[in-house]
Design a protein around this motif. Sequence first.
Motif, PDB file in Angstrom:
ATOM      1  N   GLY A 261      41.515  10.698 -36.610  1.00 37.84           N
ATOM      2  CA  GLY A 261      40.947  11.904 -37.216  1.00 37.84           C
ATOM      3  C   GLY A 261      39.487  11.765 -37.558  1.00 37.84           C
ATOM      4  N   CYS A 262      39.069  12.502 -38.575  1.00 47.30           N
ATOM      5  CA  CYS A 262      37.687  12.445 -39.045  1.00 47.30           C
ATOM      6  C   CYS A 262      37.463  11.122 -39.759  1.00 47.30           C
ATOM      7  CB  CYS A 262      37.436  13.610 -40.005  1.00 47.30           C
ATOM      8  SG  CYS A 262      35.885  13.483 -40.888  1.00 47.30           S
ATOM      9  N   PRO A 269      37.181  14.724 -50.498  1.00 51.03           N
ATOM     10  CA  PRO A 269      38.015  15.451 -51.464  1.00 51.03           C
ATOM     11  C   PRO A 269      38.634  16.713 -50.866  1.00 51.03           C
ATOM     12  CG  PRO A 269      35.680  15.712 -51.989  1.00 51.03           C
ATOM     13  CD  PRO A 269      35.761  14.738 -50.859  1.00 51.03           C
ATOM     14  N   LEU A 270      38.130  17.173 -49.739  1.00 44.92           N
ATOM     15  CA  LEU A 270      38.614  18.429 -49.164  1.00 44.92           C
ATOM     16  C   LEU A 270      39.542  18.208 -47.969  1.00 44.92           C
ATOM     17  CD1 LEU A 270      35.130  20.206 -49.121  1.00 44.92           C
ATOM     18  CD2 LEU A 270      36.925  20.504 -50.831  1.00 44.92           C
ATOM     19  N   SER A 271      39.896  16.940 -47.711  1.00 47.95           N
ATOM     20  CA  SER A 271      40.631  16.691 -46.462  1.00 47.95           C
ATOM     21  C   SER A 271      42.049  17.252 -46.499  1.00 47.95           C
ATOM     22  CB  SER A 271      40.659  15.188 -46.168  1.00 47.95           C
ATOM     23  OG  SER A 271      41.267  14.493 -47.220  1.00 47.95           O
ATOM     24  N   LYS A 272      42.456  17.815 -45.384  1.00 49.41           N
ATOM     25  CA  LYS A 272      43.814  18.316 -45.202  1.00 49.41           C
ATOM     26  C   LYS A 272      44.457  17.556 -44.037  1.00 49.41           C
ATOM     27  CE  LYS A 272      43.160  22.736 -47.349  1.00 49.41           C
ATOM     28  NZ  LYS A 272      41.773  23.212 -47.207  1.00 49.41           N
ATOM     29  N   ASP A 273      45.719  17.871 -43.736  1.00 46.82           N
ATOM     30  CA  ASP A 273      46.462  17.100 -42.742  1.00 46.82           C
ATOM     31  C   ASP A 273      45.713  16.913 -41.421  1.00 46.82           C
ATOM     32  OD1 ASP A 273      48.393  16.800 -44.538  1.00 46.82           O
ATOM     33  OD2 ASP A 273      49.729  18.356 -43.740  1.00 46.82           O
ATOM     34  N   GLU A 274      45.188  17.994 -40.883  1.00 47.75           N
ATOM     35  CA  GLU A 274      44.576  17.896 -39.556  1.00 47.75           C
ATOM     36  C   GLU A 274      43.383  16.940 -39.520  1.00 47.75           C
ATOM     37  OE1 GLU A 274      43.275  21.770 -38.334  1.00 47.75           O
ATOM     38  OE2 GLU A 274      42.425  22.216 -40.309  1.00 47.75           O
ATOM     39  N   CYS A 275      42.724  16.787 -40.681  1.00 47.65           N
ATOM     40  CA  CYS A 275      41.567  15.890 -40.748  1.00 47.65           C
ATOM     41  C   CYS A 275      41.944  14.452 -40.388  1.00 47.65           C
ATOM     42  CB  CYS A 275      40.954  15.893 -42.136  1.00 47.65           C
ATOM     43  SG  CYS A 275      40.367  17.494 -42.656  1.00 47.65           S
ATOM     44  N   PHE A 276      43.187  14.071 -40.686  1.00 50.49           N
ATOM     45  CA  PHE A 276      43.607  12.689 -40.451  1.00 50.49           C
ATOM     46  C   PHE A 276      44.101  12.487 -39.018  1.00 50.49           C
ATOM     47  CE2 PHE A 276      44.010  13.387 -44.978  1.00 50.49           C
ATOM     48  CZ  PHE A 276      43.373  12.270 -45.497  1.00 50.49           C
ATOM     49  N   ILE A 277      44.456  13.581 -38.351  1.00 51.13           N
ATOM     50  CA  ILE A 277      45.116  13.464 -37.052  1.00 51.13           C
ATOM     51  C   ILE A 277      44.166  13.685 -35.877  1.00 51.13           C
ATOM     52  CG2 ILE A 277      47.049  14.288 -35.657  1.00 51.13           C
ATOM     53  CD1 ILE A 277      48.085  15.468 -38.424  1.00 51.13           C
ATOM     54  N   LYS A 278      43.384  14.731 -35.973  1.00 56.40           N
ATOM     55  CA  LYS A 278      42.541  15.076 -34.832  1.00 56.40           C
ATOM     56  C   LYS A 278      41.067  14.967 -35.175  1.00 56.40           C
ATOM     57  CE  LYS A 278      44.179  19.146 -33.565  1.00 56.40           C
ATOM     58  NZ  LYS A 278      44.218  20.433 -32.882  1.00 56.40           N
ATOM     59  N   ALA A 279      40.295  14.536 -34.192  1.00 56.92           N
ATOM     60  CA  ALA A 279      38.856  14.441 -34.400  1.00 56.92           C
ATOM     61  C   ALA A 279      38.296  15.832 -34.692  1.00 56.92           C
ATOM     62  CB  ALA A 279      38.185  13.858 -33.165  1.00 56.92           C
ATOM     63  N   PRO A 280      37.360  15.923 -35.628  1.00 62.25           N
ATOM     64  CA  PRO A 280      36.847  17.236 -36.014  1.00 62.25           C
ATOM     65  C   PRO A 280      36.018  17.873 -34.902  1.00 62.25           C
ATOM     66  CG  PRO A 280      35.627  15.498 -37.115  1.00 62.25           C
ATOM     67  CD  PRO A 280      36.760  14.836 -36.408  1.00 62.25           C
ATOM     68  N   PRO A 281      35.989  19.192 -34.861  1.00 60.27           N
ATOM     69  CA  PRO A 281      35.205  19.885 -33.833  1.00 60.27           C
ATOM     70  C   PRO A 281      33.712  19.833 -34.154  1.00 60.27           C
ATOM     71  CG  PRO A 281      36.108  21.465 -35.375  1.00 60.27           C
ATOM     72  CD  PRO A 281      36.626  20.128 -35.798  1.00 60.27           C
TER      73      PRO A 281
END
Lengths: 298, 254
Positions: A261-262, A269-281
């Motif tokens: 992920g990111c 402090p603002l991270s949600k599930d997708e932040c850990f899984i997929k590289a950010p756009p």
Amino acid sequence: MDRVSLSVDRGEILAIVGESGSGKSVTALSILGLLDKNAKIEQGNIVFDGTDLTKLSTKEIQKYRGKRIGMVFQEPMTALHPTMRIGDQLTNVIKRHHKLTKKESHPIMLEMLKDVHFEEPELIAQKYPHELSGGMRQRIVIALAMSAPPELLIADEPTTALDVTIQAEILTLMKELTQKYNIAVILITHDLGVVREVSDNVCVMYAGKILEKGTTKEILDNPKHPYTNLLLRALPDQVNPGERLQEIEGEVPDLKQHLPGCIFSSRCPLSKDECFIKAPPQLSLSETQMVHCWEVSR
Amino acid sequence: METLLQIQNISKVFGNFQAVNNVSFKLKKGETFGLVGESGSGKTTIANMIIGIHAPADGKIKFQNQSLWERGKYNRKEHGKMQIVFQDPQSSLDPRMTVRKIITEPLFILPSSIKKYKSKEENLVNLMKRVGLQEEHLDRNPHEFSGGQRQRIAIARALITDPEFILLDEPTSALDVSVQAQVLNLLKDLQQEKGLTYLFISHNMSVIRYMCNRVGVLYKGNIVEIGTTKDIFESPKHPYTKKLLSSIPGMQKN
């Protein structure tokens, strides 16, 4: 370092800002082909004036170092020869770059010392590095780096070892030379104050990645990435003495493991599930400002 | 407010170099006094005279109304009331000692009853937690920690004797901005909790502004200006103070 892209034009100062271990110095060293043997550039290219520097042999890149790409390091004492007079060190370099004799180099040397604000160049040329203060030595190093003059100057924390009043002098000098010789400058620093003072554009690096880039005004006045935001609020000059400084919890992640992920997700402090899984756009916010972040995309 | 530390006309000469010249200031109990200046201004020499490394050539230093230097000898009424945190946590912690040894070392000089009580496991664990470290860190060596964590260890070592006064010599200069923020917040919290008095030495004006109640500006061994932080930053009088303030990179200049 992971997929770092940046560009710098003539007459422009680009600041690469980041904390220790963010990869800012590695970026600079890779441009000059100065990385350790065990480090290699796996992908991508470094295009300097139309030539891909990553494709060059050591011998070929040698022609670029110093001549077309100058470098200024943090510690001026180690960059100078301790038992050689300042004037001789400079003339040696000028002789080489301009293919001149020692005699012919002499007036150019004096001119260069004037360029870096020495009022009495003849006197300084006779001195040894240990006779000069840190700020004076750094000016000599800048003169050495500018002697070709290069088209690109890379300055790695050029003022970190200096006192504030001297730092201000050096920064003014760098701005002046950028204009005078119309060179491109990459300034590597951890100091956001220095960024505000001199740079046109900024790249914010963290753990080997660029999280955000844009003009200095965009990044400092209107940061979009949570990391840039936190970093700015961690500065003691941004808050009143009664308020608490912004802390960034945790530490820079271990880069030996590949994180899907990111890179900032573990401390964000603002991270949600997708932040850990997929590289950010990668998001373009203006013609100049670009950010890698899921939160901004939401 | 009661005066805790009083510096009266101290001077120090090294060879021909006048490192500190006739410097005087006072620290009131519970305040943070900042000493700001560039390299060679005498900040560290003053610190060394307060903690007993160098004897002043002239003048007096009084801590809790007792003179610290008598005829070139340093003596304290009570041990452990004064502590120091150094700039570089890489070199200020012995690499071959465990954290437990490092933070209990200042207790050696204290009477054995106090020593025994303070080195109790429970006390150490609480101290570690208070500075933001964990219990299991006690048996590790300094090299296993980051710069910020090491500075927390140095702070724990200073706190173990329950000091009244801590001398902070550039405590965050070697740290990254985000880590600096953690350490400065911790120092402020500890001061509130324990009523500590700080002498905060720094070359960084922004850090001084954030941390200190009053500031002394040092220039070539002399205090050129002294006042509340507000006065120094909003209406500096001395040309050097003005120069220092205008040199801060990125400050909006009016």
